[in-house]
Design an enzyme around this catalytic site. Sequence first.
Site, PDB file in Angstrom:
ATOM      1  N   ALA A  66      36.478  32.615  45.551  1.00 37.04           N
ATOM      2  CA  ALA A  66      36.907  31.824  46.683  1.00 37.04           C
ATOM      3  C   ALA A  66      38.288  32.006  46.952  1.00 37.04           C
ATOM      4  CB  ALA A  66      36.638  30.343  46.515  1.00 37.04           C
ATOM      5  N   GLY A 111      33.484  32.281  42.895  1.00 38.64           N
ATOM      6  CA  GLY A 111      32.712  32.901  44.021  1.00 38.64           C
ATOM      7  C   GLY A 111      32.226  34.082  44.404  1.00 38.64           C
ATOM      8  N   GLU A 168      29.303  34.175  42.012  1.00 36.88           N
ATOM      9  CA  GLU A 168      28.067  33.401  42.638  1.00 36.88           C
ATOM     10  C   GLU A 168      27.363  33.977  43.961  1.00 36.88           C
ATOM     11  OE1 GLU A 168      31.222  30.522  43.012  1.00 36.88           O
ATOM     12  OE2 GLU A 168      29.946  28.990  41.703  1.00 36.88           O
ATOM     13  N   GLU A 217      36.814  29.535  37.245  1.00 35.67           N
ATOM     14  CA  GLU A 217      37.464  28.551  37.759  1.00 35.67           C
ATOM     15  C   GLU A 217      38.016  27.598  36.869  1.00 35.67           C
ATOM     16  OE1 GLU A 217      34.468  29.964  38.041  1.00 35.67           O
ATOM     17  OE2 GLU A 217      33.722  29.726  40.316  1.00 35.67           O
TER      18      GLU A 217
HETATM   19  N1  DAK Z   1      41.923  33.962  46.385  1.00 37.80           N
HETATM   20  C1  DAK Z   1      42.879  34.574  47.343  1.00 37.80           C
HETATM   21  N2  DAK Z   1      43.592  35.601  47.095  1.00 37.80           N
HETATM   22  C2  DAK Z   1      43.420  36.321  46.164  1.00 37.80           C
HETATM   23  C3  DAK Z   1      42.272  35.959  45.409  1.00 37.80           C
HETATM   24  C4  DAK Z   1      41.644  34.945  45.510  1.00 37.80           C
HETATM   25  N3  DAK Z   1      40.286  34.479  44.722  1.00 37.80           N
HETATM   26  N4  DAK Z   1      42.179  37.208  44.321  1.00 37.80           N
HETATM   27  C5  DAK Z   1      42.962  38.058  44.815  1.00 37.80           C
HETATM   28  N5  DAK Z   1      43.601  37.864  45.868  1.00 37.80           N
HETATM   29  C6  DAK Z   1      44.665  38.382  46.495  1.00 37.80           C
HETATM   30  C7  DAK Z   1      45.788  38.230  45.829  1.00 37.80           C
HETATM   31  O1  DAK Z   1      46.728  37.028  46.034  1.00 37.80           O
HETATM   32  C8  DAK Z   1      46.860  39.539  46.338  1.00 37.80           C
HETATM   33  O2  DAK Z   1      47.338  39.070  47.549  1.00 37.80           O
HETATM   34  P1  DAK Z   1      48.903  39.505  47.952  1.00 37.80           P
HETATM   35  O3  DAK Z   1      49.669  39.227  46.810  1.00 37.80           O
HETATM   36  O4  DAK Z   1      48.820  41.207  47.834  1.00 37.80           O
HETATM   37  O5  DAK Z   1      49.174  39.021  49.375  1.00 37.80           O
HETATM   38  C9  DAK Z   1      45.837  40.382  46.542  1.00 37.80           C
HETATM   39  O6  DAK Z   1      44.489  39.711  46.693  1.00 37.80           O
HETATM   40  C10 DAK Z   1      45.521  41.548  45.502  1.00 37.80           C
HETATM   41  O7  DAK Z   1      45.484  40.874  44.254  1.00 37.80           O
HETATM   42  P2  DAK Z   1      46.322  41.140  42.904  1.00 37.80           P
HETATM   43  O8  DAK Z   1      47.502  41.742  43.553  1.00 37.80           O
HETATM   44  O9  DAK Z   1      46.262  39.893  42.051  1.00 37.80           O
HETATM   45  O10 DAK Z   1      45.418  42.534  42.483  1.00 37.80           O
HETATM   46  P3  DAK Z   1      45.322  42.596  40.701  1.00 37.80           P
HETATM   47  O11 DAK Z   1      44.833  44.035  40.665  1.00 37.80           O
HETATM   48  O12 DAK Z   1      46.792  42.534  39.914  1.00 37.80           O
HETATM   49  O13 DAK Z   1      44.530  41.500  39.904  1.00 37.80           O
HETATM   50  C11 DAK Z   1      42.659  39.979  39.984  1.00 37.80           C
HETATM   51  C12 DAK Z   1      43.067  41.268  40.478  1.00 37.80           C
HETATM   52  C13 DAK Z   1      41.126  39.949  40.531  1.00 37.80           C
HETATM   53  C14 DAK Z   1      42.711  40.012  38.311  1.00 37.80           C
HETATM   54  C15 DAK Z   1      43.556  38.901  40.226  1.00 37.80           C
HETATM   55  O14 DAK Z   1      43.591  39.145  41.617  1.00 37.80           O
HETATM   56  C16 DAK Z   1      42.706  37.615  40.213  1.00 37.80           C
HETATM   57  O15 DAK Z   1      43.083  37.030  39.126  1.00 37.80           O
HETATM   58  N6  DAK Z   1      42.439  36.887  41.276  1.00 37.80           N
HETATM   59  C17 DAK Z   1      41.966  35.650  41.103  1.00 37.80           C
HETATM   60  C18 DAK Z   1      40.702  35.503  40.520  1.00 37.80           C
HETATM   61  C19 DAK Z   1      39.897  34.233  40.475  1.00 37.80           C
HETATM   62  O16 DAK Z   1      40.745  33.216  39.803  1.00 37.80           O
HETATM   63  N7  DAK Z   1      38.792  34.112  41.119  1.00 37.80           N
HETATM   64  C20 DAK Z   1      38.181  32.722  41.044  1.00 37.80           C
HETATM   65  C21 DAK Z   1      38.654  32.080  42.258  1.00 37.80           C
HETATM   66  S1  DAK Z   1      38.102  30.498  42.080  1.00 37.80           S
HETATM   67  C22 DAK Z   1      34.848  24.537  44.432  1.00 37.80           C
HETATM   68  C23 DAK Z   1      34.484  25.626  45.863  1.00 37.80           C
HETATM   69  C24 DAK Z   1      34.463  26.974  45.383  1.00 37.80           C
HETATM   70  C25 DAK Z   1      34.942  27.325  44.236  1.00 37.80           C
HETATM   71  C26 DAK Z   1      35.207  26.351  43.110  1.00 37.80           C
HETATM   72  C27 DAK Z   1      35.054  24.937  43.478  1.00 37.80           C
HETATM   73  N8  DAK Z   1      34.781  23.247  45.219  1.00 37.80           N
HETATM   74  C28 DAK Z   1      34.863  23.001  46.656  1.00 37.80           C
HETATM   75  C29 DAK Z   1      34.508  22.339  44.149  1.00 37.80           C
HETATM   76  C30 DAK Z   1      35.282  28.465  43.941  1.00 37.80           C
HETATM   77  C31 DAK Z   1      36.120  28.986  43.050  1.00 37.80           C
HETATM   78  C32 DAK Z   1      36.731  30.378  42.755  1.00 37.80           C
HETATM   79  O17 DAK Z   1      36.040  31.157  43.122  1.00 37.80           O
END
Ligand code: DAK
Length: 272
Positions: A69, A114, A117, A137
Site C-alpha cells: 500500500a 498490500g 495481499e 506492516e
Molecule cells: N509506498 C510508497 N512508495 C513506495 C513504496 C510503498 N509501499 N514502496 C516503494 N516506494 C517508492 C519509494 O519511496 C521510492 O520512491 P522515490 O524515493 O524514488 O520517490 C521508489 O518507490 C523506489 O523504492 P526504493 O528506492 O525504496 O527501492 P529499493 O529497491 O531501494 O527498495 C523495497 C525496494 C521494496 C525494499 C523498498 O522500497 C521498501 O521497503 N518499500 C516498502 C515496502 C513495504 O513496507 N511495503 C508494505 C507497505 S504497508 C491498512 C491498509 C493497508 C495496509 C495496512 C493497513 N489499514 C487501513 C489498516 C497495507 C499496508 C502495506 O502494504
Amino acid sequence: MSQEEMRDVVELSVDGPVATVTLQREKQLNALNRAVLTKISEVAAAVAERSDVRVVLLRGAGRAFAAGADIAQMRDFSAADAEAFSRLGQAAFAALEALPQPTIALVHGYALGGGLELAMACDIRIAAEGAKFGQPEVTLGVVPGFGGSQRLPRLIGQGNALYLLLTGEMVDAAEAMRLGLVSKVVPQDELETAGRQLAERLLTLGPYALAGVKRTVYEGAELDLHSGLRMEAGRFGLCFAHPEQTEGMTAFLERRKPDFPQASLDEGGAAR
Ligand code: DAK
C-alpha cells in the site's frame, strides 16, 4: 498533469480469451494508492461482464509486482480514512476473487504488504526467481489492511502466517514455494511465458467447471466441513445439468479430447 499521471495506473488489455491486468506505477514500485485500488475494482467489474475473457493474468510493470500500500498516501490518514482505505482495498481484492474466470498472479521483484495481499486474492501465483514476499506492516506500526491477516493463514497455515506477519521478514521465491505461497518458480525471463502456458492449459477446460471450482473452494472456506460437503454435492449435481459434463465424459469414453462449449458460464447455477 504530468505524462505519468495521465497514464492509467492499471491497464487492462485483452488478447483473444486472455486478459492481462498490469499495474503501472513503476516509479513507486506499483504502490497501491486509492487510484490504483479504485481502478482494480473497475477492471474486475469489466472483466466479470466479458464472457469472451476466459483467463486473467495480473502483473506489475517495472521492477516489482507491487511493494505494498502507498505509505506516502497513508502516513497522514485519520483512523476513519484508514478504515475507508482498508475497505476500498478489500472490496477491490474481493471483486478479483469473485471473478468467474481463473486469475493468475505473475510475481516478480517485490510482493510486499498490500502487494502480497493482491497476489493472494488471485487463484494461482507464479513467482520469478529473485522475487521477494512479505507482510512488513508491523515494521510500519500497523496490521495488514487488505486481507493479509485472513488470507495468509488460510493459504499457508496459522503458524507460518504468524511468523511472516509478526516478524515482517521477507522470504525469497524458493521459501515462498516451500511455504505454499506460490505454485511455481521460474527464471524471471520466463515468467510471462509460464503465465501464457498456464493460461493455454486453462483455456482447454470448461469455463463452467472452472468457475464452479472457484466458487466451491472460496465458499467452502467459509463453512464447516459438513456444510461445505453439502454445498459441494449440490454444485456437483448441477454440473450434470450442464453441457460441459456431457462433453467431458463423452470425450473420455470416445477417447478424444473434449471440445467444451465456450460461452456457457451463465447456463445453470454451479458456477455462480
Ligand atoms: N509506498 C510508497 N512508495 C513506495 C513504496 C510503498 N509501499 N514502496 C516503494 N516506494 C517508492 C519509494 O519511496 C521510492 O520512491 P522515490 O524515493 O524514488 O520517490 C521508489 O518507490 C523506489 O523504492 P526504493 O528506492 O525504496 O527501492 P529499493 O529497491 O531501494 O527498495 C523495497 C525496494 C521494496 C525494499 C523498498 O522500497 C521498501 O521497503 N518499500 C516498502 C515496502 C513495504 O513496507 N511495503 C508494505 C507497505 S504497508 C491498512 C491498509 C493497508 C495496509 C495496512 C493497513 N489499514 C487501513 C489498516 C497495507 C499496508 C502495506 O502494504
